[in-house]
Scaffold this motif. Sequence first.
Motif, mmCIF file in Angstrom:
data_model
loop_
_atom_site.group_PDB
_atom_site.id
_atom_site.type_symbol
_atom_site.label_atom_id
_atom_site.label_comp_id
_atom_site.label_asym_id
_atom_site.label_seq_id
_atom_site.Cartn_x
_atom_site.Cartn_y
_atom_site.Cartn_z
ATOM 1 N N PRO A 1 0.939 -1.274 0.033
ATOM 2 C CA PRO A 1 -0.199 0.103 -0.013
ATOM 3 C C PRO A 1 0.820 1.259 0.050
ATOM 4 O O PRO A 1 2.128 1.145 0.360
ATOM 5 C CB PRO A 1 -0.893 -0.213 1.251
ATOM 6 N N LEU A 2 0.162 2.340 -0.342
ATOM 7 C CA LEU A 2 0.756 3.502 -0.276
ATOM 8 C C LEU A 2 0.747 4.083 1.186
ATOM 9 O O LEU A 2 -0.449 4.420 1.570
ATOM 10 C CB LEU A 2 0.165 4.751 -1.119
ATOM 11 N N ASP A 3 1.862 3.927 2.125
ATOM 12 C CA ASP A 3 1.679 4.048 3.213
ATOM 13 C C ASP A 3 2.674 5.415 4.028
ATOM 14 O O ASP A 3 3.649 5.734 3.490
ATOM 15 C CB ASP A 3 1.876 2.864 4.072
ATOM 16 N N VAL A 4 1.646 6.147 4.887
ATOM 17 C CA VAL A 4 2.516 7.510 5.019
ATOM 18 C C VAL A 4 3.832 7.155 5.885
ATOM 19 O O VAL A 4 5.090 7.664 5.537
ATOM 20 C CB VAL A 4 1.496 8.210 6.095
ATOM 21 N N GLN A 5 3.787 6.077 6.879
ATOM 22 C CA GLN A 5 5.028 5.859 7.808
ATOM 23 C C GLN A 5 6.022 5.588 6.798
ATOM 24 O O GLN A 5 7.373 5.733 7.237
ATOM 25 C CB GLN A 5 4.370 5.133 9.097
ATOM 26 N N GLU A 6 5.690 4.209 6.040
ATOM 27 C CA GLU A 6 6.664 3.786 5.302
ATOM 28 C C GLU A 6 7.424 4.705 4.272
ATOM 29 O O GLU A 6 8.440 4.689 4.111
ATOM 30 C CB GLU A 6 6.311 2.644 4.249
ATOM 31 N N THR A 7 6.608 5.561 3.713
ATOM 32 C CA THR A 7 6.885 6.790 2.515
ATOM 33 C C THR A 7 7.852 7.689 3.459
ATOM 34 O O THR A 7 9.071 8.031 2.879
ATOM 35 C CB THR A 7 5.859 7.300 2.078
ATOM 36 N N LEU A 8 7.556 8.253 4.683
ATOM 37 C CA LEU A 8 8.227 8.903 5.345
ATOM 38 C C LEU A 8 9.699 8.385 5.906
ATOM 39 O O LEU A 8 10.813 9.036 5.732
ATOM 40 C CB LEU A 8 7.579 9.205 6.944
ATOM 41 N N ASP A 9 9.656 7.069 6.367
ATOM 42 C CA ASP A 9 10.695 6.189 6.738
ATOM 43 C C ASP A 9 11.899 6.196 5.308
ATOM 44 O O ASP A 9 13.190 6.181 5.362
ATOM 45 C CB ASP A 9 10.534 4.856 6.688
ATOM 46 N N ARG B 1 11.623 3.313 -5.331
ATOM 47 C CA ARG B 1 10.541 2.933 -4.375
ATOM 48 C C ARG B 1 9.698 4.227 -3.968
ATOM 49 O O ARG B 1 8.488 4.391 -3.769
ATOM 50 C CB ARG B 1 11.098 2.345 -2.973
ATOM 51 N N ILE B 2 10.478 5.363 -4.168
ATOM 52 C CA ILE B 2 9.596 6.746 -3.906
ATOM 53 C C ILE B 2 9.354 7.402 -5.337
ATOM 54 O O ILE B 2 8.648 8.502 -5.183
ATOM 55 C CB ILE B 2 10.475 7.659 -3.052
ATOM 56 N N ARG B 3 9.747 6.955 -6.205
ATOM 57 C CA ARG B 3 9.565 7.417 -7.589
ATOM 58 C C ARG B 3 7.984 7.966 -8.149
ATOM 59 O O ARG B 3 7.735 9.013 -8.533
ATOM 60 C CB ARG B 3 9.843 6.605 -8.728
ATOM 61 N N PHE B 4 7.024 7.114 -7.819
ATOM 62 C CA PHE B 4 5.892 7.505 -7.993
ATOM 63 C C PHE B 4 5.357 8.861 -7.205
ATOM 64 O O PHE B 4 4.670 9.767 -7.541
ATOM 65 C CB PHE B 4 4.798 6.323 -7.441
ATOM 66 N N ARG C 1 5.844 15.183 7.042
ATOM 67 C CA ARG C 1 4.634 14.410 6.883
ATOM 68 C C ARG C 1 3.556 14.962 6.148
ATOM 69 O O ARG C 1 2.667 14.039 5.530
ATOM 70 C CB ARG C 1 4.331 13.905 8.475
ATOM 71 N N ASP C 2 2.970 16.228 6.533
ATOM 72 C CA ASP C 2 1.899 16.706 5.810
ATOM 73 C C ASP C 2 2.099 16.781 4.294
ATOM 74 O O ASP C 2 1.254 16.736 3.515
ATOM 75 C CB ASP C 2 1.361 18.058 6.336
ATOM 76 N N GLN C 3 3.312 17.031 3.983
ATOM 77 C CA GLN C 3 3.508 16.983 2.469
ATOM 78 C C GLN C 3 3.591 15.657 1.909
ATOM 79 O O GLN C 3 3.024 15.363 0.621
ATOM 80 C CB GLN C 3 4.715 17.373 2.160
#
Length: 239
Positions: free
Chosen positions: A75-83, A160-163, A208-210
Amino acid sequence: MTAPIAKIRRERGSSVYNTLRHMAIAYQFKPGERLSEIELAERLGVSRTPVREALGRLVTEGFLQPATRGYMRRPLDVQETLDLYEARVAIERECMRLAIERATDAQVEEACSYLEESRRVPAAAAVQRLVELDEGFHMRIADMAGNSELRRMLLSLNERIRFIRWIDMENVGRDSTQHEHQDILQALRARDPALSERLLSAHIALRRDQIVDAITRGLARIYLPQEQAPPPGAMPPAA
């Protein structure tokens, strides 16, 4: 006959892997979508073996996760993306530290030339092209660091963050990015570690808000009908 057959199998497996990896990066597999080896093999016109092998690699690389009788897109997960962004900051800061110590004047000048050439690409170009140019700039700093493992980790994080970066580029644009790149290069050229670290960290990090905003817009992009809003970087369906 054994060697040519083995080569054909390797090439076919690589092609399947690259296709599925691109589809995963672009979220052509929807978050949480269960993937069928049989359906993917039929779509790509190959046997199930290279599909199974490719899906296994994509699990290892963080794009997919095991599910009941198969795999699904993470999934597109906020915490994972922040990590992931925090990891990117850490790796790029270390690359910059090493680049300040190791970069040759010729490498710095080549990066300046690259930045100048990238400015000639219209700001209205496709976001995937603009992000590609941005990644190229940062990979040059990684090259100057002279550490192949850091470079490999950065490449993986970029994918992994390209999208999210495609979505963010649509919102932010690249004018500010170009100015920040110029400032980073000037700090590198001056061999100023404190300034370069501060500029690089501010340039890369997302709050995080971004991230929440980018994920919200990304999910809207994913779930809109394809003809209305194709995902950035999308490929046409395989025949």
